[in-house]
Design an enzyme around this catalytic site. Structure first.
Site, PDB file in Angstrom:
ATOM      1  N   SER A  21       0.818  -1.218   0.000  1.00 42.15           N
ATOM      2  CA  SER A  21       0.000   0.000   0.000  1.00 42.15           C
ATOM      3  C   SER A  21       0.853   1.270   0.000  1.00 42.15           C
ATOM      4  CB  SER A  21      -0.896  -0.010   1.238  1.00 42.15           C
ATOM      5  OG  SER A  21      -1.673   1.154   1.259  1.00 42.15           O
ATOM      6  N   GLY A  46      -3.784   3.703   0.855  1.00 43.24           N
ATOM      7  CA  GLY A  46      -4.657   3.755   2.024  1.00 43.24           C
ATOM      8  C   GLY A  46      -5.847   4.681   1.795  1.00 43.24           C
ATOM      9  N   VAL A  71       3.525  11.187   3.656  1.00 43.23           N
ATOM     10  CA  VAL A  71       2.490  11.501   2.675  1.00 43.23           C
ATOM     11  C   VAL A  71       1.207  11.934   3.393  1.00 43.23           C
ATOM     12  CG1 VAL A  71       1.058  10.532   0.819  1.00 43.23           C
ATOM     13  CG2 VAL A  71       3.489   9.965   0.941  1.00 43.23           C
ATOM     14  N   CYS A 139      -0.495   3.674  10.370  1.00 46.46           N
ATOM     15  CA  CYS A 139       0.151   4.750   9.613  1.00 46.46           C
ATOM     16  C   CYS A 139       0.740   5.785  10.559  1.00 46.46           C
ATOM     17  CB  CYS A 139      -0.833   5.426   8.671  1.00 46.46           C
ATOM     18  SG  CYS A 139      -0.031   6.739   7.733  1.00 46.46           S
ATOM     19  N   ASN A 201       4.535  -2.017   8.873  1.00 44.53           N
ATOM     20  CA  ASN A 201       4.457  -0.677   8.308  1.00 44.53           C
ATOM     21  C   ASN A 201       5.799   0.017   8.607  1.00 44.53           C
ATOM     22  OD1 ASN A 201       3.449   1.864   7.352  1.00 44.53           O
ATOM     23  ND2 ASN A 201       1.390   1.155   7.846  1.00 44.53           N
ATOM     24  N   THR A 202       5.862   1.300   8.391  1.00 44.08           N
ATOM     25  CA  THR A 202       7.142   2.011   8.528  1.00 44.08           C
ATOM     26  C   THR A 202       7.478   2.335   9.989  1.00 44.08           C
ATOM     27  OG1 THR A 202       5.963   4.067   8.154  1.00 44.08           O
ATOM     28  CG2 THR A 202       7.012   3.068   6.241  1.00 44.08           C
ATOM     29  N   GLY A 226      12.259   0.488   3.335  1.00 40.50           N
ATOM     30  CA  GLY A 226      13.361   0.118   2.438  1.00 40.50           C
ATOM     31  C   GLY A 226      14.329  -0.869   3.085  1.00 40.50           C
ATOM     32  N   GLY A 252       8.854  -5.416   4.390  1.00 40.23           N
ATOM     33  CA  GLY A 252       9.823  -4.502   4.970  1.00 40.23           C
ATOM     34  C   GLY A 252      11.159  -4.689   4.290  1.00 40.23           C
ATOM     35  N   THR A 275       8.910  -0.022  -1.135  1.00 37.15           N
ATOM     36  CA  THR A 275       9.909   0.952  -1.575  1.00 37.15           C
ATOM     37  C   THR A 275      10.647   0.530  -2.843  1.00 37.15           C
ATOM     38  OG1 THR A 275      10.157   1.653   0.724  1.00 37.15           O
ATOM     39  CG2 THR A 275      11.963   2.224  -0.769  1.00 37.15           C
TER      40      THR A 275
HETATM   41  C1  LIG Z   1       5.444   6.516   0.059  1.00 38.06           C
HETATM   42  C2  LIG Z   1       4.837   5.470   0.936  1.00 38.06           C
HETATM   43  C3  LIG Z   1       3.461   5.505   1.210  1.00 38.06           C
HETATM   44  C4  LIG Z   1       2.875   4.539   2.037  1.00 38.06           C
HETATM   45  N1  LIG Z   1       1.521   4.565   2.260  1.00 38.06           N
HETATM   46  C5  LIG Z   1       0.929   3.569   2.982  1.00 38.06           C
HETATM   47  C6  LIG Z   1      -0.489   3.520   3.148  1.00 38.06           C
HETATM   48  O1  LIG Z   1      -1.242   4.356   2.610  1.00 38.06           O
HETATM   49  N2  LIG Z   1      -1.009   2.513   3.910  1.00 38.06           N
HETATM   50  C7  LIG Z   1      -0.217   1.547   4.491  1.00 38.06           C
HETATM   51  O2  LIG Z   1      -0.728   0.648   5.172  1.00 38.06           O
HETATM   52  N3  LIG Z   1       1.133   1.559   4.326  1.00 38.06           N
HETATM   53  C8  LIG Z   1       1.708   2.536   3.597  1.00 38.06           C
HETATM   54  N4  LIG Z   1       3.077   2.533   3.403  1.00 38.06           N
HETATM   55  C9  LIG Z   1       3.896   1.456   4.028  1.00 38.06           C
HETATM   56  C10 LIG Z   1       4.203   0.318   3.046  1.00 38.06           C
HETATM   57  O3  LIG Z   1       3.015  -0.276   2.569  1.00 38.06           O
HETATM   58  C11 LIG Z   1       5.084  -0.758   3.726  1.00 38.06           C
HETATM   59  O4  LIG Z   1       4.410  -1.273   4.848  1.00 38.06           O
HETATM   60  C12 LIG Z   1       6.437  -0.208   4.208  1.00 38.06           C
HETATM   61  O5  LIG Z   1       6.928   0.773   3.323  1.00 38.06           O
HETATM   62  C13 LIG Z   1       7.490  -1.316   4.391  1.00 38.06           C
HETATM   63  O6  LIG Z   1       7.749  -2.001   3.181  1.00 38.06           O
HETATM   64  P1  LIG Z   1       8.966  -1.584   2.164  1.00 38.06           P
HETATM   65  O7  LIG Z   1      10.214  -1.466   2.988  1.00 38.06           O
HETATM   66  O8  LIG Z   1       9.006  -2.686   1.148  1.00 38.06           O
HETATM   67  O9  LIG Z   1       8.577  -0.273   1.564  1.00 38.06           O
HETATM   68  C14 LIG Z   1       3.677   3.504   2.594  1.00 38.06           C
HETATM   69  C15 LIG Z   1       5.058   3.462   2.312  1.00 38.06           C
HETATM   70  C16 LIG Z   1       5.639   4.423   1.483  1.00 38.06           C
HETATM   71  C17 LIG Z   1       7.116   4.341   1.189  1.00 38.06           C
END
Ligand SMILES: Cc1cc2nc3c(=O)[nH]c(=O)nc-3n(C[C@H](O)[C@H](O)[C@H](O)COP(=O)(O)O)c2cc1C
EC number: 1.3.-.-
Length: 310
Positions: A21, A46, A71, A139, A201-202, A226, A252, A275
């Site tokens: 997402s 989201g 965001v 979030c 999530n982050t 990332g 993640g 990412t």
């Molecule tokens: C730009 C951006 C926007 C994101 N928006 C959402 C969101 O709207 N809802 C959500 O549950 N996670 C959101 N995330 C989190 C990601 O879905 C994911 O859980 C997190 O980035 C870890 O995975 P990754 O390291 O592969 O990016 C967002 C991440 C990024 C980088």
């Protein structure tokens, strides 16, 4: 013959690769670059009951092996999504996941009801646009609700319970690494009849503009994602998989087929990729190919042979 298919909560994924997402829009832009029907699934940006403009100021910044984002859940609102995006989602051949956010419990519940009613209406006409809800209680970039619901298990329990009662769609709850006790949170989701959990999530994080002597982000903190977070994400996915029986979507920092294999070995049913889509616009397509190559090289026919093998 290599078989990449997986299933989660009664939904079939033709491979374990789901776009995360917020990193894939609703699939339209990426659909112009490659055939997204090759993917296992996609989790849309989201959504909240009402449209949200998102945060002011800087929204993304690069870090060592990762990125920060603030965001602030910019999105068109659920009604606009159902009206404008779902006709296209109906035509897609992959697992379609709505990522549901909210600022209050009432907003979460009303949002879940709208999505549920829309799905029921389409089903009566023999159509499907949404296969699953991913409840985002994690979030870090919205001030009211959002992560606040994802930190304390008792508060999260109320959201999960009420959203569960509002929908018959498969429900996966997305967990925050900022939770006081992420394993306890996952156990709670299982107790409240969620069909699965997704994590992580982050991480709440920060970057300072030393010339302006202020945070780079208007919202002060931002979410870190990332490759930098992958080892911690993997540890959390492993711990959660040990503690619950419901399936887990692991994510993640995934950026190659070997990363996916690690998450599957830790016990994940499927994985999400976020990412890395910004590094390689064709990440999804590439990862599917690389995973199939890795499996045939290793003589592995199905992912069940290695899932949770640790
Ligand atoms: C730009 C951006 C926007 C994101 N928006 C959402 C969101 O709207 N809802 C959500 O549950 N996670 C959101 N995330 C989190 C990601 O879905 C994911 O859980 C997190 O980035 C870890 O995975 P990754 O390291 O592969 O990016 C967002 C991440 C990024 C980088």
């Amino acid at each position: 013959m290599t078989d990449l298919s997986c299933s989660l909560a009664g939904v079939t994924f033709k491979n374990p690769i789901v776009m995360a997402s917020g990193t894939f829009g609703f699939g339209k832009e990426y659909g112009a670059i490659y055939d997204i029907n090759k993917l296992g699934g996609l989790s849309g940006k989201g959504l909240t009951l009402h449209p949200k403009a998102g945060n002011d100021g800087v929204r993304v910044a690069e870090t060592a092996s990762g990125m920060l984002n603030s965001v602030g859940l910019e999105n068109p609102g659920i009604a606009a999504f159902l009206r404008e995006e779902c006709p296209r989602w109906e035509m897609l051949d992959l697992a379609r996941i709505v990522n549901l956010g909210g600022n209050t419990i009432e907003e979460y519940v009303e949002g879940a009801r709208l999505i549920n009613d829309d799905a029921a209406w389409r089903k009566r006409e023999g159509r499907t646009a949404v296969d699953m809800i991913e409840l985002n209680i994690s979030c870090p970039n919205v001030k009211a609700g959002g992560m606040a619901y994802g930190i304390k298990t008792d508060i999260a329990r109320q959201v999960v319970r009420e959203v569960r009662a509002a929908t018959t769609l498969p429900l996966v709850v997305k967990l925050s690494p900022n939770a006081e006790d992420i394993v306890g949170m996952a156990v709670m989701c299982q107790e409240e009849q969620a069909d699965g959990v997704s994590l992580i999530n982050t991480f709440s994080a920060m970057k300072i503009d030393i010339h302006k002597r202020r945070s780079v982000f208007d919202n002060l903190y931002a979410g870190l994602s990332g490759p930098a977070i992958k080892p911690i994400a993997l540890r959390m996915v492993h711990q959660v998989c040990q503690a619950v029986n419901v399936p887990v979507m692991g994510m993640g920092g995934i950026s190659c087929a070997e990363d996916i294999v690690e998450f599957i070995m830790a016990g994940a049913a499927v994985v999400q990729v976020g990412t890395h889509n910004f590094v390689n616009l064709r990440a999804g397509e590439q990862l599917i190919e690389d995973l199939a190559t890795w499996m045939s090289r290793e003589g592995i026919q199905t992912l069940d042979e290695i899932r949770g093998i640790l």
